[in-house]
Each structure stands twice: as C-alpha cells, then as structure tokens.
Scaffold this motif. Structure first.
Motif, PDB file in Angstrom:
ATOM      1  N   GLY A   1       0.787  -1.226   0.000  1.00 22.95           N
ATOM      2  CA  GLY A   1       0.000   0.000   0.000  1.00 22.95           C
ATOM      3  C   GLY A   1       0.816   1.270   0.000  1.00 22.95           C
ATOM      4  N   SER A   2       1.894   1.310   0.788  1.00 24.22           N
ATOM      5  CA  SER A   2       2.679   2.547   0.870  1.00 24.22           C
ATOM      6  C   SER A   2       3.407   2.849  -0.440  1.00 24.22           C
ATOM      7  CB  SER A   2       3.674   2.478   2.033  1.00 24.22           C
ATOM      8  OG  SER A   2       4.570   1.402   1.857  1.00 24.22           O
ATOM      9  N   SER A   3       3.868   1.813  -1.135  1.00 24.35           N
ATOM     10  CA  SER A   3       4.519   2.037  -2.432  1.00 24.35           C
ATOM     11  C   SER A   3       3.504   2.562  -3.443  1.00 24.35           C
ATOM     12  CB  SER A   3       5.137   0.747  -2.966  1.00 24.35           C
ATOM     13  OG  SER A   3       6.170   0.310  -2.122  1.00 24.35           O
ATOM     14  N   LEU A   4       2.305   2.009  -3.417  1.00 19.91           N
ATOM     15  CA  LEU A   4       1.283   2.465  -4.355  1.00 19.91           C
ATOM     16  C   LEU A   4       0.888   3.907  -4.064  1.00 19.91           C
ATOM     17  CD1 LEU A   4      -0.574   1.746  -6.752  1.00 19.91           C
ATOM     18  CD2 LEU A   4      -2.329   1.254  -5.050  1.00 19.91           C
ATOM     19  N   VAL A   5       0.810   4.284  -2.800  1.00 16.96           N
ATOM     20  CA  VAL A   5       0.419   5.645  -2.448  1.00 16.96           C
ATOM     21  C   VAL A   5       1.356   6.652  -3.111  1.00 16.96           C
ATOM     22  CG1 VAL A   5       0.297   7.311  -0.538  1.00 16.96           C
ATOM     23  CG2 VAL A   5      -0.805   5.079  -0.331  1.00 16.96           C
ATOM     24  N   ARG A   6       2.651   6.370  -3.104  1.00 15.88           N
ATOM     25  CA  ARG A   6       3.608   7.276  -3.744  1.00 15.88           C
ATOM     26  C   ARG A   6       3.351   7.378  -5.246  1.00 15.88           C
ATOM     27  NH1 ARG A   6       6.752   4.721   0.137  1.00 15.88           N
ATOM     28  NH2 ARG A   6       7.616   3.195  -1.294  1.00 15.88           N
ATOM     29  N   LEU A   7       3.044   6.257  -5.886  1.00 15.29           N
ATOM     30  CA  LEU A   7       2.742   6.282  -7.318  1.00 15.29           C
ATOM     31  C   LEU A   7       1.445   7.035  -7.587  1.00 15.29           C
ATOM     32  CD1 LEU A   7       3.593   2.625  -8.378  1.00 15.29           C
ATOM     33  CD2 LEU A   7       4.945   4.690  -8.746  1.00 15.29           C
ATOM     34  N   LEU A   8       0.464   6.816  -6.736  1.00 14.01           N
ATOM     35  CA  LEU A   8      -0.799   7.514  -6.916  1.00 14.01           C
ATOM     36  C   LEU A   8      -0.636   9.013  -6.735  1.00 14.01           C
ATOM     37  CD1 LEU A   8      -3.322   5.089  -5.176  1.00 14.01           C
ATOM     38  CD2 LEU A   8      -2.731   5.261  -7.605  1.00 14.01           C
ATOM     39  N   ASP A   9       0.242   9.414  -5.820  1.00 12.38           N
ATOM     40  CA  ASP A   9       0.528  10.846  -5.649  1.00 12.38           C
ATOM     41  C   ASP A   9       1.036  11.449  -6.956  1.00 12.38           C
ATOM     42  OD1 ASP A   9      -0.225  10.790  -2.981  1.00 12.38           O
ATOM     43  OD2 ASP A   9       1.841  10.656  -2.221  1.00 12.38           O
ATOM     44  N   ILE A  10       1.912  10.722  -7.638  1.00  8.36           N
ATOM     45  CA  ILE A  10       2.456  11.185  -8.927  1.00  8.36           C
ATOM     46  C   ILE A  10       1.331  11.294  -9.958  1.00  8.36           C
ATOM     47  CG2 ILE A  10       3.944  10.526 -10.874  1.00  8.36           C
ATOM     48  CD1 ILE A  10       5.791   9.192  -8.728  1.00  8.36           C
ATOM     49  N   LEU A  11       0.476  10.282 -10.004  1.00  5.35           N
ATOM     50  CA  LEU A  11      -0.616  10.282 -10.977  1.00  5.35           C
ATOM     51  C   LEU A  11      -1.644  11.372 -10.684  1.00  5.35           C
ATOM     52  CD1 LEU A  11      -1.063   6.425 -11.371  1.00  5.35           C
ATOM     53  CD2 LEU A  11       0.077   8.003 -12.955  1.00  5.35           C
ATOM     54  N   VAL A  12      -1.842  11.686  -9.397  1.00 10.72           N
ATOM     55  CA  VAL A  12      -2.723  12.803  -9.034  1.00 10.72           C
ATOM     56  C   VAL A  12      -2.101  14.112  -9.499  1.00 10.72           C
ATOM     57  CG1 VAL A  12      -3.624  14.156  -7.084  1.00 10.72           C
ATOM     58  CG2 VAL A  12      -3.880  11.670  -7.091  1.00 10.72           C
ATOM     59  N   GLU A  13      -0.788  14.277  -9.259  1.00 13.17           N
ATOM     60  CA  GLU A  13      -0.084  15.494  -9.695  1.00 13.17           C
ATOM     61  C   GLU A  13      -0.171  15.672 -11.206  1.00 13.17           C
ATOM     62  OE1 GLU A  13       3.947  15.537  -8.280  1.00 13.17           O
ATOM     63  OE2 GLU A  13       3.319  15.226  -6.206  1.00 13.17           O
ATOM     64  N   GLN A  14      -0.176  14.565 -11.942  1.00 14.83           N
ATOM     65  CA  GLN A  14      -0.262  14.621 -13.400  1.00 14.83           C
ATOM     66  C   GLN A  14      -1.709  14.739 -13.878  1.00 14.83           C
ATOM     67  OE1 GLN A  14       1.761  11.004 -14.550  1.00 14.83           O
ATOM     68  NE2 GLN A  14       3.775  11.953 -14.401  1.00 14.83           N
ATOM     69  N   ALA A  15      -2.656  14.809 -12.941  1.00 13.72           N
ATOM     70  CA  ALA A  15      -4.094  14.927 -13.221  1.00 13.72           C
ATOM     71  C   ALA A  15      -4.639  13.744 -14.015  1.00 13.72           C
ATOM     72  CB  ALA A  15      -4.400  16.248 -13.930  1.00 13.72           C
ATOM     73  N   LEU A  16      -4.055  12.551 -13.796  1.00 15.05           N
ATOM     74  CA  LEU A  16      -4.516  11.346 -14.484  1.00 15.05           C
ATOM     75  C   LEU A  16      -5.525  10.557 -13.654  1.00 15.05           C
ATOM     76  CD1 LEU A  16      -1.122  10.181 -16.022  1.00 15.05           C
ATOM     77  CD2 LEU A  16      -2.959  11.480 -17.114  1.00 15.05           C
ATOM     78  N   ILE A  17      -5.447  10.725 -12.329  1.00 22.36           N
ATOM     79  CA  ILE A  17      -6.397  10.073 -11.431  1.00 22.36           C
ATOM     80  C   ILE A  17      -6.815  11.059 -10.360  1.00 22.36           C
ATOM     81  CG2 ILE A  17      -5.388   7.762 -11.750  1.00 22.36           C
ATOM     82  CD1 ILE A  17      -4.308   8.167  -8.776  1.00 22.36           C
ATOM     83  N   GLU A  18      -7.872  10.703  -9.671  1.00 26.24           N
ATOM     84  CA  GLU A  18      -8.237  11.450  -8.469  1.00 26.24           C
ATOM     85  C   GLU A  18      -8.683  10.454  -7.412  1.00 26.24           C
ATOM     86  OE1 GLU A  18     -12.751  12.812  -9.688  1.00 26.24           O
ATOM     87  OE2 GLU A  18     -11.103  14.187 -10.095  1.00 26.24           O
ATOM     88  N   ARG A  19      -8.441  10.829  -6.166  1.00 25.11           N
ATOM     89  CA  ARG A  19      -8.872  10.027  -5.025  1.00 25.11           C
ATOM     90  C   ARG A  19     -10.145  10.653  -4.474  1.00 25.11           C
ATOM     91  NH1 ARG A  19      -3.142  10.726  -3.304  1.00 25.11           N
ATOM     92  NH2 ARG A  19      -2.089   8.741  -3.521  1.00 25.11           N
ATOM     93  N   ARG A  20     -11.102   9.778  -4.163  1.00 25.73           N
ATOM     94  CA  ARG A  20     -12.337  10.255  -3.549  1.00 25.73           C
ATOM     95  C   ARG A  20     -12.638   9.367  -2.356  1.00 25.73           C
ATOM     96  NH1 ARG A  20     -15.946  10.045  -8.931  1.00 25.73           N
ATOM     97  NH2 ARG A  20     -14.634  11.365 -10.240  1.00 25.73           N
ATOM     98  N   PRO A  21     -13.193   9.949  -1.312  1.00 22.67           N
ATOM     99  CA  PRO A  21     -13.587   9.105  -0.170  1.00 22.67           C
ATOM    100  C   PRO A  21     -14.753   8.203  -0.557  1.00 22.67           C
ATOM    101  CG  PRO A  21     -14.205  11.400   0.205  1.00 22.67           C
ATOM    102  CD  PRO A  21     -13.451  11.359  -1.085  1.00 22.67           C
ATOM    103  N   HIS A  22     -14.764   7.025   0.026  1.00 28.61           N
ATOM    104  CA  HIS A  22     -15.858   6.071  -0.175  1.00 28.61           C
ATOM    105  C   HIS A  22     -17.132   6.683   0.391  1.00 28.61           C
ATOM    106  CE1 HIS A  22     -18.251   2.423   0.459  1.00 28.61           C
ATOM    107  NE2 HIS A  22     -17.514   1.880  -0.494  1.00 28.61           N
ATOM    108  N   ALA A  23     -18.259   6.423  -0.241  1.00 29.13           N
ATOM    109  CA  ALA A  23     -19.530   7.012   0.192  1.00 29.13           C
ATOM    110  C   ALA A  23     -19.933   6.586   1.599  1.00 29.13           C
ATOM    111  CB  ALA A  23     -20.632   6.635  -0.796  1.00 29.13           C
ATOM    112  N   VAL A  24     -19.586   5.352   2.002  1.00 29.48           N
ATOM    113  CA  VAL A  24     -19.995   4.838   3.313  1.00 29.48           C
ATOM    114  C   VAL A  24     -18.842   4.876   4.304  1.00 29.48           C
ATOM    115  CG1 VAL A  24     -20.867   2.802   4.528  1.00 29.48           C
ATOM    116  CG2 VAL A  24     -21.745   3.368   2.254  1.00 29.48           C
ATOM    117  N   ASP A  25     -17.688   4.387   3.901  1.00 26.15           N
ATOM    118  CA  ASP A  25     -16.522   4.321   4.788  1.00 26.15           C
ATOM    119  C   ASP A  25     -15.499   5.359   4.336  1.00 26.15           C
ATOM    120  OD1 ASP A  25     -14.342   3.734   6.359  1.00 26.15           O
ATOM    121  OD2 ASP A  25     -14.374   1.572   5.937  1.00 26.15           O
ATOM    122  N   ARG A  26     -15.503   6.498   4.978  1.00 27.18           N
ATOM    123  CA  ARG A  26     -14.657   7.616   4.546  1.00 27.18           C
ATOM    124  C   ARG A  26     -13.161   7.356   4.747  1.00 27.18           C
ATOM    125  NH1 ARG A  26     -17.287  11.529   2.547  1.00 27.18           N
ATOM    126  NH2 ARG A  26     -15.888  13.236   2.999  1.00 27.18           N
TER     127      ARG A  26
END
Length: 149
Positions: A68-93
């Motif tokens: 999980g921690s390695s993926l978080v760093r990659l996801l941070d890069i993809l968010v910075e590049q505006a390729l993905i976005e993170r959203r909280p789950h509707a039930v479990d935030r």
C-alpha cells in the motif's frame, strides 16, 4: 546422471515463466519509456482501467502487486499529473477510491494502442489457438495459487 528436471516439463515451467515475465516487462518498458511512460505509472493506470474506476487503493495495490505505501507514492504522482483522483468512499470515509480523470482515460487509450502494437509484435508467431491454450493454463495456475492462499 540425467537431470530429472530436464525430462519433466512441469519442472521447467516456473523458471521459464519468471524469466519470460521479466523479459516481457522489459520489452514493454523500453518501448513505452520512449514515449515518456514508465512501468510505475502505466501499470497502475491499466489495472485501474481494467478493474473499473472507483476501486479502493488497497484493491488496486493488490492487483498491481505492490504494498500500500509504495502504491500511495505512485498515486501521488498520478494525481499530480491529473490522471487520477482520489475520492472518499460514500460509506466508509477511511477508504479512498481511485478514479481515472478524463486525461487519465485519454492516457489509457494511448497506452492501450501502444501496448497492442508491442504485443502484436511479440506474439506475431503465436496463433489464436495457442494463445487460448496459454490463457487457459494461466487461469489454472492462478486458480491453484488462489486456492493455496
């Protein structure tokens, strides 16, 4: 003395599969890096596309094969590049869901075109029937691995 592993094809599959997977990945990486895509960025995007937007970070990490921690760093890069976005789950935030952005979907379409061309080249000597056999064998191996866990 005869090398028993040489006569039993089952004893050769694992090492061949590991080596082939590594060389396959290198072939993809070298061609995709020429257009600015690294394995670290294109692989999570492709998994996200295949699994569907809205998957949890932990499920995506499992699919990509990263902790999980390695993926978080990659996801941070993809968010910075505006390729993905993170959203909280509707039930479990506490759960973060990952979504492709429009730019991410365009990038995935571009990656898919490039992957198709590369894979067509790599599989030029493999007919559809042989490819189906390989896929069935992979499914059996994956099912056995899943049953062991």
């Amino acid at each position: 003395m005869i090398n028993e592993s040489a006569s039993d094809p089952h004893q050769r599959i694992g090492i061949r599969l590991v080596g082939l997977a590594r060389r396959w990945r290198q072939a993809l990486d070298s061609r995709l890096s020429a257009v600015g895509l690294t394995d670290a960025t294109w692989a999570p995007l492709m998994h996200l596309h295949e699994l569907g937007s809205g998957i949890s970070q932990s499920d995506l990490a499992a699919a990509v094969g990263l902790d999980g921690s390695s993926l978080v760093r990659l996801l941070d890069i993809l968010v910075e590049q505006a390729l993905i976005e993170r959203r909280p789950h509707a039930v479990d935030r506490r759960v973060k869901q990952i979504h492709l952005t429009p730019a991410g979907r365009r990038t995935v379409a571009s990656i898919r075109k490039r992957l198709h061309a590369i894979e067509s080249e790599l599989l030029a000597d493999v007919d559809a029937q042989d490819a189906q056999v390989v896929l069935r064998v992979f499914e059996r191996i994956e099912a056995r691995i899943a049953a062991m866990n």
